[in-house]
Design a protein around this motif. Structure first.
Motif, short mmCIF file in Angstrom:
data_model
loop_
_atom_site.label_atom_id
_atom_site.label_comp_id
_atom_site.label_asym_id
_atom_site.label_seq_id
_atom_site.Cartn_x
_atom_site.Cartn_y
_atom_site.Cartn_z
N MET A 257 45.87 44.67 76.99
CA MET A 257 47.17 44.36 77.55
C MET A 257 47.21 44.81 79.01
N VAL A 258 48.23 44.33 79.72
CA VAL A 258 48.36 44.76 81.11
C VAL A 258 48.81 46.20 81.15
N ALA A 259 48.73 46.80 82.34
CA ALA A 259 48.86 48.25 82.46
C ALA A 259 50.26 48.79 82.22
N SER A 260 51.28 47.99 82.52
CA SER A 260 52.65 48.50 82.48
C SER A 260 53.63 47.36 82.23
N THR A 261 54.80 47.73 81.72
CA THR A 261 55.86 46.72 81.52
C THR A 261 56.34 46.15 82.84
N ARG A 262 56.09 46.82 83.97
CA ARG A 262 56.61 46.34 85.26
C ARG A 262 56.02 45.00 85.68
N PHE A 263 54.92 44.59 85.07
CA PHE A 263 54.31 43.31 85.43
C PHE A 263 55.08 42.12 84.87
N LEU A 264 56.08 42.37 84.03
CA LEU A 264 56.93 41.29 83.56
C LEU A 264 57.99 40.97 84.60
N GLY A 265 58.05 39.70 85.01
CA GLY A 265 59.06 39.26 85.97
C GLY A 265 60.17 38.50 85.27
N LYS A 266 60.43 37.30 85.71
CA LYS A 266 61.48 36.48 85.11
C LYS A 266 61.11 36.17 83.67
N CYS A 267 62.08 36.29 82.76
CA CYS A 267 61.78 36.15 81.33
C CYS A 267 62.96 35.51 80.61
N THR A 268 62.66 34.62 79.69
CA THR A 268 63.69 33.98 78.87
C THR A 268 63.23 33.95 77.41
N ILE A 269 64.03 34.53 76.52
CA ILE A 269 63.81 34.35 75.09
C ILE A 269 64.57 33.08 74.73
N SER A 270 63.82 32.06 74.34
CA SER A 270 64.38 30.71 74.34
C SER A 270 64.66 30.12 72.96
N ALA A 271 64.01 30.64 71.91
CA ALA A 271 64.16 30.00 70.60
C ALA A 271 63.93 30.99 69.47
N ALA A 272 64.59 30.71 68.35
CA ALA A 272 64.37 31.46 67.11
C ALA A 272 64.33 30.45 65.98
N HIS A 273 63.14 30.26 65.41
CA HIS A 273 62.96 29.27 64.35
C HIS A 273 62.83 29.97 63.00
N LYS A 274 63.62 29.54 62.03
CA LYS A 274 63.38 29.99 60.66
C LYS A 274 62.16 29.25 60.14
N VAL A 275 61.14 29.99 59.70
CA VAL A 275 59.90 29.33 59.30
C VAL A 275 59.63 29.42 57.80
N ALA A 276 60.32 30.34 57.10
CA ALA A 276 60.12 30.45 55.65
C ALA A 276 61.12 31.43 55.08
N SER A 277 61.43 31.24 53.81
CA SER A 277 62.24 32.23 53.09
C SER A 277 61.35 33.38 52.66
N GLU A 278 61.97 34.53 52.49
CA GLU A 278 61.24 35.72 52.04
C GLU A 278 62.11 36.39 50.98
N GLY A 279 61.91 35.97 49.73
CA GLY A 279 62.77 36.48 48.68
C GLY A 279 64.11 35.76 48.66
N ALA A 280 65.06 36.34 47.94
CA ALA A 280 66.34 35.67 47.74
C ALA A 280 67.27 35.78 48.95
N ALA A 281 67.14 36.86 49.71
CA ALA A 281 68.13 37.11 50.75
C ALA A 281 67.56 37.23 52.15
N SER A 282 66.25 37.16 52.31
CA SER A 282 65.63 37.36 53.63
C SER A 282 64.83 36.13 54.04
N ALA A 283 64.44 36.11 55.31
CA ALA A 283 63.66 34.97 55.80
C ALA A 283 62.80 35.39 56.98
N PHE A 284 61.69 34.65 57.17
CA PHE A 284 60.84 34.82 58.34
C PHE A 284 61.41 34.00 59.49
N TYR A 285 61.42 34.60 60.68
CA TYR A 285 61.84 33.90 61.89
C TYR A 285 60.77 34.07 62.95
N ARG A 286 60.54 33.01 63.69
CA ARG A 286 59.60 33.05 64.81
C ARG A 286 60.42 33.06 66.11
#
Length: 334
Positions: A257-286
């Motif tokens: 990995m890079v040396a420090s978190t400071r190397f992150l510049g502009k950033c966008t968390i753009s999507a959250a996809h449900k990809v599978a159920s996990e039991g009756a009440a939970s689910a996997f998200y990407r």
């Protein structure tokens, strides 16, 4: 986050019970995090003390302003320590090291023998290795940001993150939430993005530590998914597991990995996809995002195109798919 909490109006007695439960969960999660960090620090100190008699090695630095040979301490000195002998500018710009012309190496990882050393930044003529390390680091930082952002009621569990594939257009972290129907609002996605930027502003050093399987199992005994993954990971690495830490966040990754978190510049968390159920009440998200290294800029239109592309479901191996040995190199557990 509000979208993953069940909105009810309990009576006063139920409120007290709910608060007591939250206090217990908070205490348990805090204790587990503290224990994991204590074990990481203890093992880090043990390995340093086990070096014993200090041996000297020759590190031949290749680069600007001129090639130079440095005499360093074997198993103690790091590429960052070498950069300190060169200039403050080298320390600030170097995101990754290259050993003997072929081996990418973390800036804060001790050197193990005499070698040649190149310091890589994002302006090198062949940026593939440093870009790949940056993408991997973004996924690692996303895990830390998610843990900081979600409320306890969300029952967040980190699963893993696929190996970096820049052509995919997004970095990724797979998680499990205690709901089958999370559809994040724009405000919630911005909150996660803002947490990534906060991590960058804190300039947190990213530490690497390789440990025995038993140490890793003890560190992650509170994590169902990490506990399931560790035996297979260790088997592929002669009983060893590679860990990374930023702040109090620790996860499994082959690196580098890079040396420090400071190397992150502009950033966008753009999507959250449900990809599978996990039991009756939970689910996997990407969870997916896109970012630029610090100091790099794009106009609004061009960056918007990157954001749109990063929203498409990343095609990397999904967390609910069977783990196969030959696929391991494509995972964060790699």
């Amino acid at each position: 986050m509000s979208a993953v909490t069940k909105l009810i109006k309990p009576n006063l007695g139920a409120l007290r019970q709910l608060q007591q439960y939250r206090n217990i969960v908070n205490l348990s999660a805090t204790a587990a995090l503290r224990s994991r960090n204590e074990l990481f620090s203890q093992e880090q100190r043990r390995q340093r003390e086990a070096v014993g008699r200090i041996e000297k090695i020759e590190v031949r630095y290749l680069g600007l302003p001129e090639d130079v040979t440095l005499v360093m301490n074997n198993h103690i000195s790091t590429p960052y320590n070498c950069a300190q002998h060169l200039s403050e500018g080298h320390c600030k710009r170097a995101a990754l090291a290259l050993i003997d012309g072929t081996v990418p190496w973390d800036m804060h990882r001790p050197l193990q023998e005499s070698c040649t050393l190149q310091l890589l930044n994002f302006n090198v003529s062949e940026p593939h290795l440093v870009n790949k390390a940056f993408w991997r680091t973004c996924s690692f930082m996303l895990g830390a940001a998610l843990q900081r952002t979600f409320k306890d009621e969300a029952k967040l569990e980190l699963h893993s993150f696929p190996g970096p594939n820049i052509k995919s257009g997004s970095f990724v972290h797979d998680i499990v939430l205690g709901t089958q129907s999370w559809e994040p609002t724009k405000a919630e996605m911005r909150a996660i993005s803002a947490e990534m930027v906060k991590l960058s502003a804190q300039d947190l050093r990213i530490e690497r530590l390789e440990v025995d399987k038993d140490v890793a199992i003890e560190m992650f005994k509170d994590s169902r998914y990490k506990s399931e993954q560790l035996p297979s990971i260790a088997q592929q690495n002669q009983g060893r597991v590679t860990l990374y830490r930023l702040g109090e966040h620790i996860d499994i990754s082959r690196g580098p990995m890079v040396a420090s978190t400071r190397f992150l510049g502009k950033c966008t968390i753009s999507a959250a996809h449900k990809v599978a159920s996990e039991g009756a009440a939970s689910a996997f998200y990407r969870i997916q995002g896109v970012a630029l290294p610090s100091g790099f800029t794009l106009n609004h239109f061009a960056y918007g195109l990157l954001e749109q592309r990063s929203q498409k479901l990343n095609s990397a191996r999904l967390p609910n798919e069977p783990f196969e040995e030959q696929q391991q190199q494509q995972m964060q557990l790699s």
